[in-house]
Design a protein around this motif. Structure first.
Motif, mmCIF file in Angstrom:
data_model
loop_
_atom_site.group_PDB
_atom_site.id
_atom_site.type_symbol
_atom_site.label_atom_id
_atom_site.label_comp_id
_atom_site.label_asym_id
_atom_site.label_seq_id
_atom_site.Cartn_x
_atom_site.Cartn_y
_atom_site.Cartn_z
ATOM 1 N N ILE A 13 11.994 5.507 -6.172
ATOM 2 C CA ILE A 13 11.293 6.030 -7.257
ATOM 3 C C ILE A 13 11.651 7.396 -7.817
ATOM 4 C CG2 ILE A 13 9.352 4.458 -6.876
ATOM 5 C CD1 ILE A 13 7.900 6.733 -5.786
ATOM 6 N N TRP A 15 9.539 9.866 -9.960
ATOM 7 C CA TRP A 15 8.212 9.991 -10.610
ATOM 8 C C TRP A 15 8.310 10.447 -11.827
ATOM 9 C CZ3 TRP A 15 4.432 7.217 -8.682
ATOM 10 C CH2 TRP A 15 4.237 6.980 -7.361
ATOM 11 N N HIS A 21 4.827 3.667 -12.538
ATOM 12 C CA HIS A 21 3.894 4.194 -11.358
ATOM 13 C C HIS A 21 2.419 3.960 -11.834
ATOM 14 C CE1 HIS A 21 4.217 8.084 -12.973
ATOM 15 N NE2 HIS A 21 3.037 8.498 -12.322
ATOM 16 N N ARG A 22 2.231 4.408 -12.905
ATOM 17 C CA ARG A 22 0.731 4.128 -13.362
ATOM 18 C C ARG A 22 0.264 2.975 -13.619
ATOM 19 N NH1 ARG A 22 -2.591 8.146 -15.632
ATOM 20 N NH2 ARG A 22 -1.630 10.170 -15.669
ATOM 21 N N THR A 24 1.682 0.309 -11.789
ATOM 22 C CA THR A 24 1.381 -0.257 -10.541
ATOM 23 C C THR A 24 0.126 0.312 -9.753
ATOM 24 O OG1 THR A 24 3.838 -0.040 -10.056
ATOM 25 C CG2 THR A 24 2.362 0.024 -8.155
#
Length: 176
Positions: A13, A15, A21-22, A24
């Motif tokens: 990943i 970021w 990622h949010r 997930t």
């Protein structure tokens, strides 16, 4: 593509690359709390927090986190006592109020004073009063750990948050 195929094809990943990622993390339902305390002048302070967890039963410890950029950071960093107010499903409006920039959040909110004057919100599913034990900065958040001094719960459906949506959770383990 099924989940196993997605996992097999996962890349390391980055970021800053995107906000996936949010999405997930939004798959994990959380409770909704308002953490309260008093500032150095005795004024009540509170903020909406969903990053709350029990850490230990013996001794009883909890933790929660807030952004290092939070306007309330210094207040919670120096506060010796705080309360975790676990909101009921009917208190979604309080979650929204306490995550707003409104400076007068307690003006029309019913509350009582707990340990050392810590505000305890009325109508919650549960309230946990704590004494701060530790304050640690990790990345862009501070993690605050507190020792539980007193707690109480009520037979109210707690508020839940999943995928950006408020809801409730009425299933109870003791009903099984």
């Amino acid at each position: 593509m099924n989940l196993q195929e997605k996992i097999r094809d996962m890349e390391p990943i980055s970021w800053s690359a995107d906000n996936d990622h949010r999405k997930t993390f939004a798959q994990y339902p959380t409770g909704v709390t308002v953490v309260t305390t008093r500032d150095a002048f005795g004024a009540p302070v509170g903020m909406t927090v969903n990053s709350f967890t029990s850490v230990s039963l013996d001794p009883p410890l909890v933790s929660w986190s807030l952004r290092t950029s939070s306007q309330s950071r210094e207040t919670f960093r120096t506060a010796k006592y705080f309360a975790i107010n676990i909101l009921s499903k009917e208190q979604t409006h309080l979650s929204q109020l306490f995550c707003s920039p409104d400076q007068n959040k307690f003006a029309e909110i019913p509350y009582i004073e707990g340990v050392k004057g810590t505000p305890l919100l009325s109508g919650c599913a549960a309230v946990i009063e704590c004494q701060r034990q530790d304050f640690v900065t990790w990345g862009d958040h501070d993690v605050i750990c507190g020792r539980v001094l007193r707690h109480a719960y009520h037979d109210r459906e707690p508020s839940a948050f999943l995928g950006g949506v408020y809801g409730g959770f009425s299933a109870r383990l003791n009903d099984a």
